[in-house]
Design a protein around this motif. Sequence first.
Motif, PDB file in Angstrom:
ATOM      1  N   ARG A 191     -11.369   5.782   7.638  1.00 55.70           N
ATOM      2  CA  ARG A 191     -11.354   4.399   7.190  1.00 55.70           C
ATOM      3  C   ARG A 191     -11.784   4.373   5.818  1.00 55.70           C
ATOM      4  NH1 ARG A 191     -14.393   0.303  10.934  1.00 55.70           N
ATOM      5  NH2 ARG A 191     -12.944  -1.155   9.946  1.00 55.70           N
ATOM      6  N   TYR A 250       0.817 -11.106  11.037  1.00 60.20           N
ATOM      7  CA  TYR A 250       0.913  -9.744  10.358  1.00 60.20           C
ATOM      8  C   TYR A 250       2.065  -8.906  10.119  1.00 60.20           C
ATOM      9  CZ  TYR A 250      -1.313  -5.391   8.720  1.00 60.20           C
ATOM     10  OH  TYR A 250      -1.534  -4.118   8.073  1.00 60.20           O
ATOM     11  N   PHE A 259      -9.941  -2.302  15.475  1.00 60.11           N
ATOM     12  CA  PHE A 259     -11.207  -2.557  14.717  1.00 60.11           C
ATOM     13  C   PHE A 259     -11.676  -4.021  14.442  1.00 60.11           C
ATOM     14  CE2 PHE A 259     -10.373   2.171  13.959  1.00 60.11           C
ATOM     15  CZ  PHE A 259     -11.644   2.601  14.019  1.00 60.11           C
ATOM     16  N   ARG A 318      -8.294   0.754   3.054  1.00 60.14           N
ATOM     17  CA  ARG A 318      -6.907   0.239   3.493  1.00 60.14           C
ATOM     18  C   ARG A 318      -7.087   0.225   4.966  1.00 60.14           C
ATOM     19  NH1 ARG A 318      -2.562   4.597   2.433  1.00 60.14           N
ATOM     20  NH2 ARG A 318      -2.430   4.232   4.503  1.00 60.14           N
ATOM     21  N   ALA A 319      -5.871  -0.018   5.706  1.00 63.91           N
ATOM     22  CA  ALA A 319      -5.933  -0.234   7.232  1.00 63.91           C
ATOM     23  C   ALA A 319      -6.555   1.128   7.880  1.00 63.91           C
ATOM     24  CB  ALA A 319      -4.604  -0.293   7.629  1.00 63.91           C
ATOM     25  N   PRO A 320      -7.348   0.846   8.864  1.00 63.35           N
ATOM     26  CA  PRO A 320      -7.935   2.027   9.551  1.00 63.35           C
ATOM     27  C   PRO A 320      -6.895   3.038   9.870  1.00 63.35           C
ATOM     28  CG  PRO A 320      -8.651  -0.042  10.696  1.00 63.35           C
ATOM     29  CD  PRO A 320      -7.557  -0.508   9.593  1.00 63.35           C
ATOM     30  N   GLU A 321      -7.155   4.319  10.393  1.00 64.88           N
ATOM     31  CA  GLU A 321      -6.220   5.198  10.890  1.00 64.88           C
ATOM     32  C   GLU A 321      -7.337   5.737  11.991  1.00 64.88           C
ATOM     33  OE1 GLU A 321      -3.299   6.140  10.495  1.00 64.88           O
ATOM     34  OE2 GLU A 321      -2.656   5.461   8.672  1.00 64.88           O
ATOM     35  N   VAL A 322      -6.474   6.130  13.141  1.00 66.36           N
ATOM     36  CA  VAL A 322      -7.236   6.855  14.357  1.00 66.36           C
ATOM     37  C   VAL A 322      -6.044   7.842  14.928  1.00 66.36           C
ATOM     38  CG1 VAL A 322      -8.484   4.676  14.898  1.00 66.36           C
ATOM     39  CG2 VAL A 322      -6.367   4.878  15.786  1.00 66.36           C
ATOM     40  N   LEU A 335       6.672   2.928   8.130  1.00 61.39           N
ATOM     41  CA  LEU A 335       6.491   3.554   9.496  1.00 61.39           C
ATOM     42  C   LEU A 335       5.228   3.896   9.379  1.00 61.39           C
ATOM     43  CD1 LEU A 335       9.719   5.986   9.331  1.00 61.39           C
ATOM     44  CD2 LEU A 335       9.254   4.065  10.776  1.00 61.39           C
ATOM     45  N   ASN A 336       4.417   4.228   8.415  1.00 60.87           N
ATOM     46  CA  ASN A 336       2.982   4.244   8.485  1.00 60.87           C
ATOM     47  C   ASN A 336       2.349   2.722   8.635  1.00 60.87           C
ATOM     48  OD1 ASN A 336       0.332   4.306   5.918  1.00 60.87           O
ATOM     49  ND2 ASN A 336       0.293   5.328   7.951  1.00 60.87           N
ATOM     50  N   PHE A 384       1.783   1.388  11.994  1.00 65.61           N
ATOM     51  CA  PHE A 384       0.700   1.547  12.893  1.00 65.61           C
ATOM     52  C   PHE A 384      -0.586   0.584  12.713  1.00 65.61           C
ATOM     53  CE2 PHE A 384      -2.896   4.388  14.263  1.00 65.61           C
ATOM     54  CZ  PHE A 384      -2.463   4.610  15.421  1.00 65.61           C
ATOM     55  N   SER A 385      -0.723   0.133  11.367  1.00 63.93           N
ATOM     56  CA  SER A 385      -1.924  -0.841  11.162  1.00 63.93           C
ATOM     57  C   SER A 385      -1.945  -1.914  11.890  1.00 63.93           C
ATOM     58  CB  SER A 385      -1.799  -0.967   9.704  1.00 63.93           C
ATOM     59  OG  SER A 385      -0.831  -1.704   9.301  1.00 63.93           O
ATOM     60  N   GLU A 398     -10.081  -6.299  13.094  1.00 63.91           N
ATOM     61  CA  GLU A 398      -9.670  -7.011  11.566  1.00 63.91           C
ATOM     62  C   GLU A 398      -8.254  -7.791  11.826  1.00 63.91           C
ATOM     63  OE1 GLU A 398      -8.689  -3.868   8.966  1.00 63.91           O
ATOM     64  OE2 GLU A 398     -10.651  -2.737   9.206  1.00 63.91           O
ATOM     65  N   CYS A 429     -11.412   8.815  13.361  1.00 69.32           N
ATOM     66  CA  CYS A 429     -11.057   7.618  12.431  1.00 69.32           C
ATOM     67  C   CYS A 429     -11.129   8.039  11.079  1.00 69.32           C
ATOM     68  CB  CYS A 429     -11.492   6.140  12.835  1.00 69.32           C
ATOM     69  SG  CYS A 429     -13.294   6.132  12.541  1.00 69.32           S
ATOM     70  N   GLU A 463       0.799  -1.007  -0.016  1.00 74.07           N
ATOM     71  CA  GLU A 463       0.093   0.056  -0.081  1.00 74.07           C
ATOM     72  C   GLU A 463       0.776   1.458  -0.046  1.00 74.07           C
ATOM     73  OE1 GLU A 463      -3.384   0.270   0.263  1.00 74.07           O
ATOM     74  OE2 GLU A 463      -3.851  -2.008   0.309  1.00 74.07           O
ATOM     75  N   SER A 467      -4.012  -0.427  14.650  1.00 69.94           N
ATOM     76  CA  SER A 467      -5.435   0.073  14.235  1.00 69.94           C
ATOM     77  C   SER A 467      -6.207  -1.049  13.703  1.00 69.94           C
ATOM     78  CB  SER A 467      -5.281   1.224  13.396  1.00 69.94           C
ATOM     79  OG  SER A 467      -4.934   0.843  11.865  1.00 69.94           O
ATOM     80  N   ARG A 468      -5.753  -1.936  13.100  1.00 68.39           N
ATOM     81  CA  ARG A 468      -6.607  -3.153  12.760  1.00 68.39           C
ATOM     82  C   ARG A 468      -6.912  -3.916  13.876  1.00 68.39           C
ATOM     83  NH1 ARG A 468      -6.598  -4.261   7.018  1.00 68.39           N
ATOM     84  NH2 ARG A 468      -4.687  -3.829   5.837  1.00 68.39           N
ATOM     85  N   ARG A 484      -3.192  10.051   8.424  1.00 64.05           N
ATOM     86  CA  ARG A 484      -2.224   9.104   8.403  1.00 64.05           C
ATOM     87  C   ARG A 484      -1.206   9.190   9.714  1.00 64.05           C
ATOM     88  NH1 ARG A 484      -5.049   7.673   5.614  1.00 64.05           N
ATOM     89  NH2 ARG A 484      -5.187   7.269   3.203  1.00 64.05           N
ATOM     90  N   THR A 485      -0.813   7.999  10.067  1.00 66.81           N
ATOM     91  CA  THR A 485       0.034   8.076  11.372  1.00 66.81           C
ATOM     92  C   THR A 485       1.655   7.337  10.549  1.00 66.81           C
ATOM     93  OG1 THR A 485      -1.662   7.313  12.678  1.00 66.81           O
ATOM     94  CG2 THR A 485       0.295   6.832  13.361  1.00 66.81           C
TER      95      THR A 485
END
Lengths: 336, 336
Positions: free
Chosen positions: B118, A263, A252, B122-126, A240-241, A244-245, A254, B116, A235, A248-249, B173-174
Motif C-alpha cells: 500500500r 470507477y 480494502f 496509489r491503489a493497493p496491491e495484493v 492492465l495494472n 486490478f485496482s 476504497e 499487500c 498513475e 483491490s480497492r 504490482r499486478t
Amino acid sequence: MTVPATTSAGLIAVDWGTSSLRVYRLDAAGQVLDQRSTSIGLLACQGRFEAVLAEQIAGWNEPLIIMAGMIGSRNGWFEVPYVACPAGPREIGAGLREVLADILPGRRIVIAPGLCDRSGGRAPEVMRGEETQILGLFDLLALDHGAGPHTICLPGTHSKWVTVEAGRITSLRTAMTGEVYAVLRQHSILRAGMAEPVSPKPDATLGTMPGTTPDEASTSDDRAAFELGLTSSREPGGLLNHLFSVRSRGLFGELSPTEAAPYLSGLLIGHELHGLLGEVWAGDVHAHDGQAVHLIGNAGLTARYHQALAWWGVATRSHDEALVTRGLFMLAATLA
Amino acid sequence: MTVPATTSAGLIAVDWGTSSLRVYRLDAAGQVLDQRSTSIGLLACQGRFEAVLAEQIAGWNEPLIIMAGMIGSRNGWFEVPYVACPAGPREIGAGLREVLADILPGRRIVIAPGLCDRSGGRAPEVMRGEETQILGLFDLLALDHGAGPHTICLPGTHSKWVTVEAGRITSLRTAMTGEVYAVLRQHSILRAGMAEPVSPKPDATLGTMPGTTPDEASTSDDRAAFELGLTSSREPGGLLNHLFSVRSRGLFGELSPTEAAPYLSGLLIGHELHGLLGEVWAGDVHAHDGQAVHLIGNAGLTARYHQALAWWGVATRSHDEALVTRGLFMLAATLA
C-alpha cells in the motif's frame, strides 16, 4: 436494372447496424417525415435483408433507398469496399454501391461505403456508419467553426475519433472502450465486486456503460468514482495494472460495489483519452483551449465523455445521433 | 487446541487456489516424498474444506499441515489478514494463522497470509500464494545474485511483478493480462476473426494464453504474429486502440485466423511489460543489462515472456512453479 432516382422525390434513409435497424422517410429537403426502428440487426436476418427492409418501410413509396452501417460489411447484404481517407461527401458518394431490388421492384437501393485510414504504416483503421453521421455534421462545422481541423468523438462499443479538415475526414482512430467495459463487467473477476446494473444488462453489442441510463449516472458518488477512475488512469503501471485496482480497492473498502462500475468506466475512458487525444493533439491538449471536441452519441454516454474531457480541461459540444439522416441525404444528393 | 508441531517430523504442504488443490508430503529436510493434485479449487468446496483436504491427504500422517493460496482469502476456509510489504520469511511467518482441526484431529493446520503493498498513496496491491513461491526462490537469489534488488515476474491470469531486496519482498504490482486475453478471446468481437484453440479452451480461471500448450507455441508464424503484437504495442494510441487492430488487420489480410490469437497475446504482454517494467526500472531497462528477470510459471507461458523480454533486450531466468514447497517449508520453520 438501375432506376434513376434522386432526392427530388424524397427518399428513405436507412441506418442498419449489427443490432438495430432504423428507417427514416425524408422529404425533398431532407426533413424527416416519419421514422421507425427495430432491434432486427444484421445478425438476425442473414439472407433475407430485402424482405426485412420491405416490411420495415411498408407504405413508404419513395423510389430511392439509401443505407449506411454494417449492412455494407462482409456479413451484411452486400460488401461495399472501404473508401480511403481523406474523404468528403464526393469521395464517399463515389463509393456508393447499388444492390438489385427484387422484393422492392422499381426502387433504387444503394449502400454507403465505410471509410478506412491506412496512413503511416500502422494498423489499418475502419468504420462503417459513423462516417455518415459525421457528414451530417459538416455544414454545422463549417458554419460555426471554420475549416478546422475539428476533432469528433463518437463514443460507444468501439469509440471512433475522427479528424475533419476542410470538408474531408482526414484521419480515424478506434478504441474498444465500450466492449472492453462490457466483457470485463460481465465475464471477468471484476464482476464479483460490482453491484448488478439497475437497468438494462450491460451488452457487448450495445456497449452500454455507466451513464448510458439516467439511473446509473445520477448519483454524486457515481460521479466521484468515475473521476477517481480518470485520476487513477494517469498513475504509472498501464491499463492492465490499473484494472486490478477495481478489485483491490474493493477489498480494502476504497470502492463500494455500486462505485466499482463507474470507477472502471473512468479508468477505461481515461485510457482512451490519454491514448488518442495525446496522438490527435500531440499530447498538448492545452494548446487547443477553446477548440471543443464534438461528441456524437446518446445523452448518457456523451455526458460521461463530457465529464472526462472537462477533467482534462477540454470543452465539448454534443450532437444528436440523428445526424445520420442529414449525412445520408447529403450522399443521396451526389447520385446521378 | 494447538498441537505443537514443527518440521522435524516432516509436514504436508498445500497449495490451494481458486481452481486447483495441490498437496505435497515433505520430509524433515523439505524434500518432496509424494504429491497429489486435483482440480477441486475453492469454488468447488465451500463449507467443506477440511473434508476435501482430509480426502486428498489420506494416508499421510505428518502432524503439521501448512497451506498457501486463496484458501486464506475471504472466500476460503479462513480469512488470514494480508501482511504488508516489505516482508520476508519472518514477517510472513508471523502472519500464519491456525485453523481448528475437526475431521483431522491431532493435526496442526496453518494458513499463510497474503501480501499487500500500500505504498505511495496509489491503489493497493495484493497477492495470495505467489509470495510463497517467491520465498522458495530466496536462497537461490541470495546465493547466485546477491542482495538485489531482484525483479521477479509470475505470468498468468493476474501476472505479478515483485521486487525482492535484501531478503524481503519490497514491492508488488499486478497486471490482469491473462484474464483480459481470455475474456476478449471468448466473449468479444475479436473472437470472430480467430481460429478456435487447438487444445484446451482458453479459461479465465487458468489464464491460458497462446504458448501455454506446445501446440499453440510451436509454429514460426505464431512467433512472428506474437512479435508483431509486441511491436504494435509500442505504437501511439494506447491499448484500447491497439485491440481493434486485431480485427482490422484481419479484415485486410494482414493477420490470418491462426495468427490473431498470438498477435493479441503479444499486444497484451507488450503493454504489460511497458506499463510495469517502465515503472520497476524507471523506464530504462538497458541500465539493467545483465540483470535477469526471474520468471516463475509453466513452461509455455514463461517461454512467451522470455521472447517478449528478449525483444526488449532483457535477459530472463526461468524457475519451476514447484518452488511453493520450498517456500512453505521455510514458513513452517518459523513456527514455534
